[in-house]
Every structure is written in structure tokens, then in C-alpha cells.
Scaffold this motif. Sequence first.
Motif, short mmCIF file in Angstrom:
data_model
loop_
_atom_site.label_atom_id
_atom_site.label_comp_id
_atom_site.label_asym_id
_atom_site.label_seq_id
_atom_site.Cartn_x
_atom_site.Cartn_y
_atom_site.Cartn_z
N PRO A 194 0.81 -1.23 0.00
CA PRO A 194 0.00 0.00 0.00
C PRO A 194 0.83 1.27 0.00
O PRO A 194 2.00 1.29 0.42
N ASP A 195 0.21 2.32 -0.46
CA ASP A 195 0.77 3.66 -0.30
C ASP A 195 0.20 4.23 1.00
O ASP A 195 -0.71 3.64 1.62
N GLN A 196 0.71 5.36 1.42
CA GLN A 196 0.26 5.95 2.67
C GLN A 196 -1.24 6.25 2.63
O GLN A 196 -1.75 6.80 1.66
N GLY A 197 -1.93 5.82 3.70
CA GLY A 197 -3.35 6.09 3.82
C GLY A 197 -4.24 5.02 3.24
O GLY A 197 -5.45 5.02 3.50
N GLU A 198 -3.70 4.10 2.45
CA GLU A 198 -4.51 3.05 1.85
C GLU A 198 -4.75 1.92 2.84
O GLU A 198 -3.91 1.64 3.71
N SER A 199 -5.87 1.22 2.66
CA SER A 199 -6.20 0.08 3.51
C SER A 199 -6.24 -1.20 2.69
O SER A 199 -6.29 -1.18 1.45
N LEU A 200 -6.26 -2.33 3.40
CA LEU A 200 -6.36 -3.62 2.73
C LEU A 200 -7.64 -3.72 1.91
O LEU A 200 -7.63 -4.16 0.75
N THR A 251 -8.16 -4.87 10.93
CA THR A 251 -7.04 -4.67 10.01
C THR A 251 -7.50 -4.30 8.60
O THR A 251 -6.76 -3.66 7.85
N LEU A 252 -8.72 -4.70 8.23
CA LEU A 252 -9.20 -4.46 6.87
C LEU A 252 -9.29 -2.97 6.53
O LEU A 252 -9.01 -2.57 5.40
N GLY A 253 -9.68 -2.16 7.50
CA GLY A 253 -9.86 -0.74 7.22
C GLY A 253 -8.78 0.15 7.78
O GLY A 253 -8.85 1.38 7.63
N GLU A 254 -7.78 -0.42 8.43
CA GLU A 254 -6.74 0.40 9.07
C GLU A 254 -5.78 0.97 8.02
O GLU A 254 -5.23 0.23 7.21
N PRO A 255 -5.57 2.28 8.01
CA PRO A 255 -4.72 2.88 6.98
C PRO A 255 -3.24 2.57 7.20
O PRO A 255 -2.77 2.45 8.33
N SER A 256 -2.53 2.43 6.10
CA SER A 256 -1.09 2.19 6.14
C SER A 256 -0.34 3.50 6.32
O SER A 256 -0.85 4.58 5.99
N GLY A 257 0.87 3.39 6.83
CA GLY A 257 1.72 4.57 6.99
C GLY A 257 2.59 4.81 5.77
O GLY A 257 2.35 4.26 4.68
N ALA A 258 3.62 5.63 5.94
CA ALA A 258 4.55 5.92 4.84
C ALA A 258 5.19 4.62 4.38
O ALA A 258 5.66 3.83 5.20
N PRO A 259 5.24 4.36 3.06
CA PRO A 259 5.70 3.07 2.57
C PRO A 259 7.21 2.97 2.41
O PRO A 259 7.85 3.86 1.83
#
Length: 265
Positions: free
Chosen positions: A128-134, A197-205
Motif C-alpha cells: 500500500p501507499d500511505q493512507g490506503e487500507s487492505l 485490520t481491513l480498514g486500518e490505513p497504512s503509513g509511509a511506505p
Amino acid sequence: MTTTRRAVLAGSAAVATDALLGTSEAQARSRPEAKPKPTVVLVHGAFADASGWNDVAARLIRDDYPVVAPANPLRGVASDSAYLASILATLNGPIVLAAHSYGGIVVTNAAVGNPNVKALVYVAAFAPDQGESLLELQTKFPGSKLDEAALDFRPYDAGLVDGYIKKEFFHDVFAGDVPKAATDLMQAGQRPADTRTLGEPSGAPAWKTIPSYYLVARNDQVLPVAAQRFMARRAGSKIHEVGASHVAMISQPTVTADLIKRAAR
């Protein structure tokens, strides 16, 4: 034999021996020392455990790579990433991180800021990129058969819920190219993921600063192949495709190990 002749022969032998020793020492000095192989860290995803990497790990260990296959807690993106980062901090020397499925979002976050991580390898994994979720990436393109109908939801603790793949869906959706006798065992022993975990946003990649490799599984029924190609291209990954289900590291362990070894060079 005269004394003089014996002395001449002995002197010649000594000169020859010294010359050979000198040559051997020179060769030893000129031969570069072999670089230590990086430690390969294998990160599993949801509905699985580290044993899914066994056949890949066996190939790497046979070729003298140090291997660590930690237990991914599957409790949340931020907490799982912090846990993996703490493990990486205990390892000396270069590291290659290989991840499957949900493990991809974990390594994408855990590797940030660790100068020892020299490469990331995504195996049918989320990048993921930053802010994206699974959930956002899994549904970005059509084709995933891992929907609510394929899952059992079991509450635990105060309002928290774990997700499991139902037995009748496990083989065809998760691991269609693995013998059913094996997938029955995988299903029975699957480790669930916290549904948060499905909706949790990712951080800086980490893939923005660390070279990456991507093994695309063309027959994946969990993470659509279009999503895999999209993430791999966006990350600038070196891409290899294989005709495999979602668990490419199980059905295609040689291809997977070879890609990891390529990343480790």
C-alpha cells in the motif's frame, strides 16, 4: 651423491617451496572475502502461520542464508508492524524482507527507517501507499472471491471480531493449486485476523526508498492479479509472474526462493 650435489638440490627445493608459499599467500591476499549473506525474514499473512514458508525456507537454508520466520500477531497494522520492527532491530547486518498477502502491509511499514533492510519481496502481497487500507486495495479491481460469504466471524474480548475462511471456501479461494489434503490441515489450523485490520490505513511506505521485487500470482482468487500488477508497478518493483494461487510460496517454492535470492544479491 656428493655433498655438493645434495646441497644444490636441497637449496633448489627450498627456493621452489618458498615460491609456492609466496604464490599461495599472494593469491589468498588477492582473493576477496565472501560477503555475508543477508538474513531473510519471511512474514506470513492472515489465515496462515509461518509454516507456509517452510519449503521456501528449506531452499534458502540449504544455500546458507540465515532465515527468520516470525509469528505475525495479526492484531492490527500498526501493532503488527511495530512488533516486526522490534524483531528487525535485533538482527545484525543486511536484511531481505519477504512477505505474503497481509504480511505485505506489515513489512511496508516495519522496514521504514531501518538502514539494514536492503530489499523487499512481495509475494501476492499488499504493497500500500500511505493512507490506503487492505479493503481498499482488495476491492480496487474485480476478481476477489474472499468476501463476507467466505468468512466466519467470531467475536472475542469486548466487541472485537476475528475472521476465518470457511472450510467450504478455503481450498478454491485461498489455495486452489495445493492438494486438498494439505489445505484441509491449513484450514483447520488457520490463524484468524482481527477484522479491524481491513480498514486500518497504512503509513509511509518503505518501498519508496528500498528496492522491491514482486511475485505476481496470476491465478489468485484473494488479491486480484490486476491489483498485484498495479501495486508492483507503482512501487517500481522488479516483477516476476507465475501461474499460482494466492499461496504462491507454497505451490511454487522454487520460483519464490529464486526471487528472494535475486533480491539478496
